[in-house]
Design a protein around this motif. Structure first.
Motif, short mmCIF file in Angstrom:
data_model
loop_
_atom_site.label_atom_id
_atom_site.label_comp_id
_atom_site.label_asym_id
_atom_site.label_seq_id
_atom_site.Cartn_x
_atom_site.Cartn_y
_atom_site.Cartn_z
N MET A 1 14.37 -27.77 15.41
CA MET A 1 14.00 -27.69 14.17
C MET A 1 12.68 -26.73 13.98
O MET A 1 11.98 -26.61 14.83
N PRO A 2 12.67 -25.98 12.85
CA PRO A 2 11.75 -24.85 12.89
C PRO A 2 10.30 -25.49 12.43
O PRO A 2 10.41 -26.74 11.86
N PRO A 3 9.24 -25.02 12.72
CA PRO A 3 7.86 -25.69 12.34
C PRO A 3 8.04 -25.78 10.61
O PRO A 3 8.35 -24.77 10.02
N VAL A 4 7.10 -26.69 10.34
CA VAL A 4 6.97 -27.15 8.82
C VAL A 4 5.38 -27.29 8.71
O VAL A 4 4.66 -28.08 9.23
N THR A 5 4.97 -26.28 7.77
CA THR A 5 3.52 -26.19 7.58
C THR A 5 2.92 -26.43 6.16
O THR A 5 3.56 -25.65 5.27
N VAL A 67 -2.42 -35.93 -2.25
CA VAL A 67 -2.21 -35.32 -0.75
C VAL A 67 -0.95 -35.93 -0.36
O VAL A 67 -0.18 -35.38 0.18
N ASP A 68 -0.95 -37.49 -0.60
CA ASP A 68 0.45 -37.96 -0.35
C ASP A 68 1.70 -37.56 -0.86
O ASP A 68 2.55 -37.26 -0.18
N ARG A 69 1.51 -37.31 -2.05
CA ARG A 69 2.90 -36.57 -2.85
C ARG A 69 2.95 -35.14 -2.29
O ARG A 69 4.12 -34.92 -2.01
N LEU A 70 1.87 -34.52 -1.82
CA LEU A 70 2.24 -33.05 -1.24
C LEU A 70 2.93 -33.15 0.20
O LEU A 70 3.86 -32.54 0.19
N PHE A 71 2.31 -33.90 1.18
CA PHE A 71 3.20 -34.33 2.27
C PHE A 71 4.55 -34.71 2.07
O PHE A 71 5.44 -34.43 2.87
N ASP A 72 4.55 -35.53 1.15
CA ASP A 72 5.94 -36.45 1.00
C ASP A 72 6.90 -35.37 0.60
O ASP A 72 8.07 -35.20 1.01
N LEU A 73 6.54 -34.50 -0.40
CA LEU A 73 7.51 -33.47 -0.82
C LEU A 73 8.16 -32.55 0.14
O LEU A 73 9.02 -32.18 0.44
N ALA A 74 6.90 -32.12 0.72
CA ALA A 74 7.20 -31.22 1.96
C ALA A 74 7.99 -31.80 3.02
O ALA A 74 8.95 -30.95 3.52
N VAL A 80 10.44 -32.41 8.79
CA VAL A 80 9.11 -33.20 9.42
C VAL A 80 7.91 -32.20 9.62
O VAL A 80 7.95 -31.00 10.06
N VAL A 81 6.94 -32.62 8.79
CA VAL A 81 5.69 -31.52 9.04
C VAL A 81 5.03 -31.51 10.14
O VAL A 81 4.80 -32.65 10.97
N THR A 82 4.75 -30.38 10.77
CA THR A 82 4.40 -30.17 12.18
C THR A 82 2.90 -29.38 12.12
O THR A 82 2.17 -29.41 13.05
N GLY A 83 2.45 -29.00 10.90
CA GLY A 83 1.22 -28.18 10.68
C GLY A 83 0.52 -28.17 9.60
O GLY A 83 1.27 -28.79 8.55
N ALA A 128 0.81 -38.31 14.88
CA ALA A 128 0.45 -38.55 15.96
C ALA A 128 1.37 -39.24 17.01
O ALA A 128 2.41 -40.06 16.44
N THR A 129 1.52 -38.99 18.20
CA THR A 129 2.37 -39.43 18.82
C THR A 129 2.70 -41.00 19.06
O THR A 129 3.69 -41.54 19.12
N SER A 130 1.39 -41.74 18.75
CA SER A 130 1.41 -43.19 18.95
C SER A 130 1.77 -44.00 17.98
O SER A 130 2.44 -45.11 17.93
N ALA A 131 2.10 -43.20 16.76
CA ALA A 131 2.86 -43.64 15.41
C ALA A 131 4.36 -42.92 15.39
O ALA A 131 4.89 -43.12 14.46
N GLY A 132 4.61 -42.49 16.60
CA GLY A 132 6.30 -41.92 16.51
C GLY A 132 6.50 -40.47 16.02
O GLY A 132 7.35 -40.07 15.98
N GLY A 133 5.27 -39.83 15.79
CA GLY A 133 5.09 -38.32 15.64
C GLY A 133 5.28 -37.55 16.60
O GLY A 133 5.33 -37.92 17.83
N ALA A 134 5.57 -36.19 16.52
CA ALA A 134 5.92 -35.33 17.58
C ALA A 134 4.73 -34.38 17.91
O ALA A 134 4.74 -33.54 18.63
N GLY A 135 3.53 -34.86 17.42
CA GLY A 135 2.12 -34.03 17.49
C GLY A 135 2.31 -32.58 16.21
O GLY A 135 3.13 -32.72 15.48
N GLY A 136 1.51 -31.73 16.65
CA GLY A 136 1.36 -31.01 15.69
C GLY A 136 -0.06 -30.11 15.89
O GLY A 136 -0.72 -30.11 16.88
N ALA A 137 -0.32 -29.22 14.85
CA ALA A 137 -1.57 -28.56 14.86
C ALA A 137 -2.25 -28.37 13.55
O ALA A 137 -1.44 -28.24 12.50
#
Length: 248
Positions: A1-5, A67-74, A80-83, A128-137
């Motif tokens: 998947m391409p990065p999502v920022t 902020v939650d709405r922004l990330f949810d819509l993204a 999946v948001v990576t950046g 966060a990887t501890s929460a099941g995420g794939a990391g990011g920047a």
């Protein structure tokens, strides 16, 4: 998947240049705005027309729900948001600290510090990887003002960007074990609309003589640094504040 920022304050200036650059590099981008809905939607159409993926979302980053709405819509629209590029910021009017209103001081701190913290918090919880995420920047937009102090212009803004630098260093150490890199870019005097907003549209040209490089910077030059910090070539870089200020 391409990065999502996610890019906050992405409708113009450094934010818009970053959206264009990241899209050209293969990112799917979500840009937030508060008032500049027209330019944000126009930029989104431009990116989509060029074959990219972009959504524009109205969001006041000082508000947790926004902020939650922004990330949810993204996530819903792009994947999946990576950046995260923490870019939304204000200076308030130019002037001595003693002459500014309390409301101006509070709003600058709310947007430039609280807004960054809320967005970084959401990104950290999601990546966060501890929460099941794939990391990011995460890339925070600081300013050369953080170390110059900007006397007689905007000490309050400089102070808020000093906080951004501290946040960057601390959060980088906190999130490195979670697979999340956190860095900052500290622009100098850049040719954007922010100078008109602070009441001095000719400021970049007027102050060019103070810049060792002899000119103000361009938004695309800041976007290039952001793109590097989000990309794989900076995989061992975290906690850095990269100054892109023409020698200031």
């Amino acid at each position: 998947m391409p990065p999502v920022t996610v890019i906050t304050g992405g409708s113009r200036g450094i934010g818009a240049a970053t959206a264009r650059r990241l899209s050209a590099d293969g990112h799917r981008v979500a840009i937030s705005y508060v008032q500049a809905g027209g330019p944000a939607e126009e930029l989104a159409r431009e990116i989509v027309g060029a074959g990219g993926r972009c959504v524009a979302v109205r969001a006041d980053t000082t508000m947790q729900a926004d902020v939650d709405r922004l990330f949810d819509l993204a996530g819903q629209e792009l994947g999946v948001v990576t950046g995260l590029v923490n870019n939304a910021g204000i200076t308030g009017p130019l002037g001595r600290l003693a002459d500014l209103s309390g409301d101006t001081l509070r709003r600058v701190v709310e947007v430039n510090v609280v807004g960054y913290l809320l967005c970084a918090q959401r990104a950290a919880r999601q990546m966060a990887t501890s929460a099941g995420g794939a990391g990011g920047a995460i890339v925070n937009i600081s300013s050369a003002a953080a170390t110059l102090g900007s006397p007689n212009e905007y000490v309050h803004y400089a102070a808020s960007k000093g906080a951004v630098d501290s946040m960057t260093v601390g959060l980088a150490k906190e999130l490195a074990p979670e697979g999340i890199r956190v860095n900052a870019v500290a622009p100098g005097i850049i040719q954007t609309e922010i100078h008109a907003a602070m009441g001095d549209p000719d400021r970049p040209q007027r102050l060019a003589g103070r810049i060792p490089a002899g000119r103000p910077g361009e938004p695309a030059e800041i976007a290039a640094a952001i793109a590097w910090l989000l990309g794989p070539d900076s995989s061992f870089t975290t906690g850095a504040v990269v100054r892109v200020a023409g020698g200031l």
